[in-house]
Design a protein around this motif. Structure first.
Motif, mmCIF file in Angstrom:
data_model
loop_
_atom_site.group_PDB
_atom_site.id
_atom_site.type_symbol
_atom_site.label_atom_id
_atom_site.label_comp_id
_atom_site.label_asym_id
_atom_site.label_seq_id
_atom_site.Cartn_x
_atom_site.Cartn_y
_atom_site.Cartn_z
ATOM 1 N N LEU A 134 0.824 -1.207 0.000
ATOM 2 C CA LEU A 134 0.000 0.000 0.000
ATOM 3 C C LEU A 134 0.857 1.256 0.000
ATOM 4 N N LEU A 135 1.957 1.230 0.737
ATOM 5 C CA LEU A 135 2.876 2.366 0.743
ATOM 6 C C LEU A 135 3.479 2.581 -0.645
ATOM 7 N N GLN A 136 3.833 1.508 -1.326
ATOM 8 C CA GLN A 136 4.400 1.643 -2.665
ATOM 9 C C GLN A 136 3.379 2.202 -3.649
ATOM 10 N N ILE A 137 2.148 1.767 -3.560
ATOM 11 C CA ILE A 137 1.119 2.295 -4.454
ATOM 12 C C ILE A 137 0.854 3.764 -4.134
ATOM 13 N N ALA A 138 0.812 4.092 -2.851
ATOM 14 C CA ALA A 138 0.630 5.498 -2.460
ATOM 15 C C ALA A 138 1.793 6.348 -2.939
ATOM 16 N N ALA A 139 3.018 5.832 -2.827
ATOM 17 C CA ALA A 139 4.195 6.565 -3.304
ATOM 18 C C ALA A 139 4.117 6.796 -4.807
ATOM 19 N N ALA A 140 3.627 5.804 -5.545
ATOM 20 C CA ALA A 140 3.482 5.961 -7.000
ATOM 21 C C ALA A 140 2.523 7.101 -7.324
ATOM 22 N N PHE A 141 1.407 7.170 -6.615
ATOM 23 C CA PHE A 141 0.433 8.235 -6.871
ATOM 24 C C PHE A 141 0.957 9.599 -6.421
ATOM 25 N N ILE A 142 1.690 9.644 -5.315
ATOM 26 C CA ILE A 142 2.240 10.915 -4.845
ATOM 27 C C ILE A 142 3.285 11.446 -5.808
ATOM 28 N N VAL A 143 4.190 10.582 -6.259
ATOM 29 C CA VAL A 143 5.210 11.012 -7.221
ATOM 30 C C VAL A 143 4.555 11.435 -8.530
ATOM 31 N N ALA A 144 3.517 10.719 -8.942
ATOM 32 C CA ALA A 144 2.804 11.089 -10.169
ATOM 33 C C ALA A 144 2.133 12.451 -10.022
ATOM 34 N N LEU A 145 1.564 12.717 -8.860
ATOM 35 C CA LEU A 145 0.939 14.011 -8.623
ATOM 36 C C LEU A 145 1.961 15.145 -8.643
ATOM 37 N N VAL A 146 3.101 14.909 -8.010
ATOM 38 C CA VAL A 146 4.166 15.928 -8.018
ATOM 39 C C VAL A 146 4.661 16.163 -9.438
ATOM 40 N N ALA A 147 4.888 15.086 -10.185
ATOM 41 C CA ALA A 147 5.342 15.226 -11.567
ATOM 42 C C ALA A 147 4.295 15.943 -12.420
ATOM 43 N N LEU A 148 3.027 15.652 -12.181
ATOM 44 C CA LEU A 148 1.947 16.314 -12.904
ATOM 45 C C LEU A 148 1.951 17.812 -12.629
ATOM 46 N N LEU A 149 2.099 18.182 -11.373
ATOM 47 C CA LEU A 149 2.087 19.593 -11.008
ATOM 48 C C LEU A 149 3.329 20.337 -11.491
ATOM 49 N N VAL A 150 4.465 19.651 -11.506
ATOM 50 C CA VAL A 150 5.723 20.301 -11.894
ATOM 51 C C VAL A 150 5.905 20.339 -13.408
ATOM 52 N N SER A 151 5.609 19.220 -14.075
ATOM 53 C CA SER A 151 5.969 19.121 -15.489
ATOM 54 C C SER A 151 4.825 18.817 -16.441
ATOM 55 N N GLY A 152 3.628 18.638 -15.959
ATOM 56 C CA GLY A 152 2.514 18.433 -16.860
ATOM 57 C C GLY A 152 2.008 17.004 -16.922
ATOM 58 N N LEU A 153 1.015 16.814 -17.784
ATOM 59 C CA LEU A 153 0.300 15.544 -17.881
ATOM 60 C C LEU A 153 1.188 14.386 -18.321
ATOM 61 N N SER A 154 2.051 14.611 -19.291
ATOM 62 C CA SER A 154 2.915 13.541 -19.790
ATOM 63 C C SER A 154 3.842 13.032 -18.688
ATOM 64 N N ALA A 155 4.417 13.946 -17.925
ATOM 65 C CA ALA A 155 5.310 13.546 -16.835
ATOM 66 C C ALA A 155 4.530 12.857 -15.724
ATOM 67 N N GLY A 156 3.333 13.343 -15.424
ATOM 68 C CA GLY A 156 2.521 12.715 -14.391
ATOM 69 C C GLY A 156 2.129 11.294 -14.736
ATOM 70 N N LEU A 157 1.707 11.095 -15.976
ATOM 71 C CA LEU A 157 1.343 9.749 -16.420
ATOM 72 C C LEU A 157 2.570 8.846 -16.485
ATOM 73 N N SER A 158 3.685 9.387 -16.932
ATOM 74 C CA SER A 158 4.922 8.604 -16.984
ATOM 75 C C SER A 158 5.351 8.177 -15.585
ATOM 76 N N ALA A 159 5.238 9.090 -14.628
ATOM 77 C CA ALA A 159 5.602 8.763 -13.250
ATOM 78 C C ALA A 159 4.664 7.708 -12.670
ATOM 79 N N LEU A 160 3.384 7.831 -12.948
ATOM 80 C CA LEU A 160 2.429 6.835 -12.453
ATOM 81 C C LEU A 160 2.737 5.461 -13.035
ATOM 82 N N LEU A 161 3.003 5.416 -14.323
ATOM 83 C CA LEU A 161 3.330 4.141 -14.962
ATOM 84 C C LEU A 161 4.635 3.565 -14.420
ATOM 85 N N GLY A 162 5.628 4.420 -14.191
ATOM 86 C CA GLY A 162 6.895 3.955 -13.632
ATOM 87 C C GLY A 162 6.715 3.400 -12.233
ATOM 88 N N GLY A 163 5.918 4.077 -11.422
ATOM 89 C CA GLY A 163 5.674 3.586 -10.069
ATOM 90 C C GLY A 163 4.914 2.275 -10.061
#
Length: 112
Positions: A6-35
């Motif tokens: 659960l922590l790993q899944i939460a970390a994936a969503f948190i990193v994706a949210l940060v990437a989305l806010l910092v660099s946009g939709l492509s980075a957010g989706l890429s981060a979510l997929l990577g996590g």
């Protein structure tokens, strides 16, 4: 084990949210997929170990090694599928999220 997954899944969503806010939709989706490329094989591995422990006769060390091999193969397959099917992949966000999720268990380790 469930807390780590659960922590790993939460970390994936948190990193994706940060990437989305910092660099946009492509980075957010890429981060979510990577996590998720890290978290999903780990969840499969944990379920496999849990089911092998509950079987009659208890845990078998071979189940651990077979499960670890499957986890690595599944991780490589998921990463390959993302690279192949997502042309807008942001490599920095993808790899950063993968590494953060892979190391997120350290948060639980040093929590106490």
């Amino acid at each position: 084990m469930a807390r780590i997954i659960l922590l790993q899944i939460a970390a994936a969503f948190i990193v994706a949210l940060v990437a989305l806010l910092v660099s946009g939709l492509s980075a957010g989706l890429s981060a979510l997929l990577g996590g998720l490329c890290c978290a999903l094989p780990n969840a499969f591995f944990a379920l496999r170990l849990l089911s092998s422990v509950r079987k009659l006769g208890g845990a078998n060390p071979m189940n651990f090694f077979v499960g670890e091999f499957i986890k690595i193969a599944l991780t490589i397959a998921l990463m390959g599928a993302v690279v192949l099917f997502y042309p807008g992949l942001n490599w920095l966000a993808f790899l950063a999220a993968f590494i953060v999720v892979m190391k997120s268990y350290l948060i639980l380790l040093f929590r106490h």
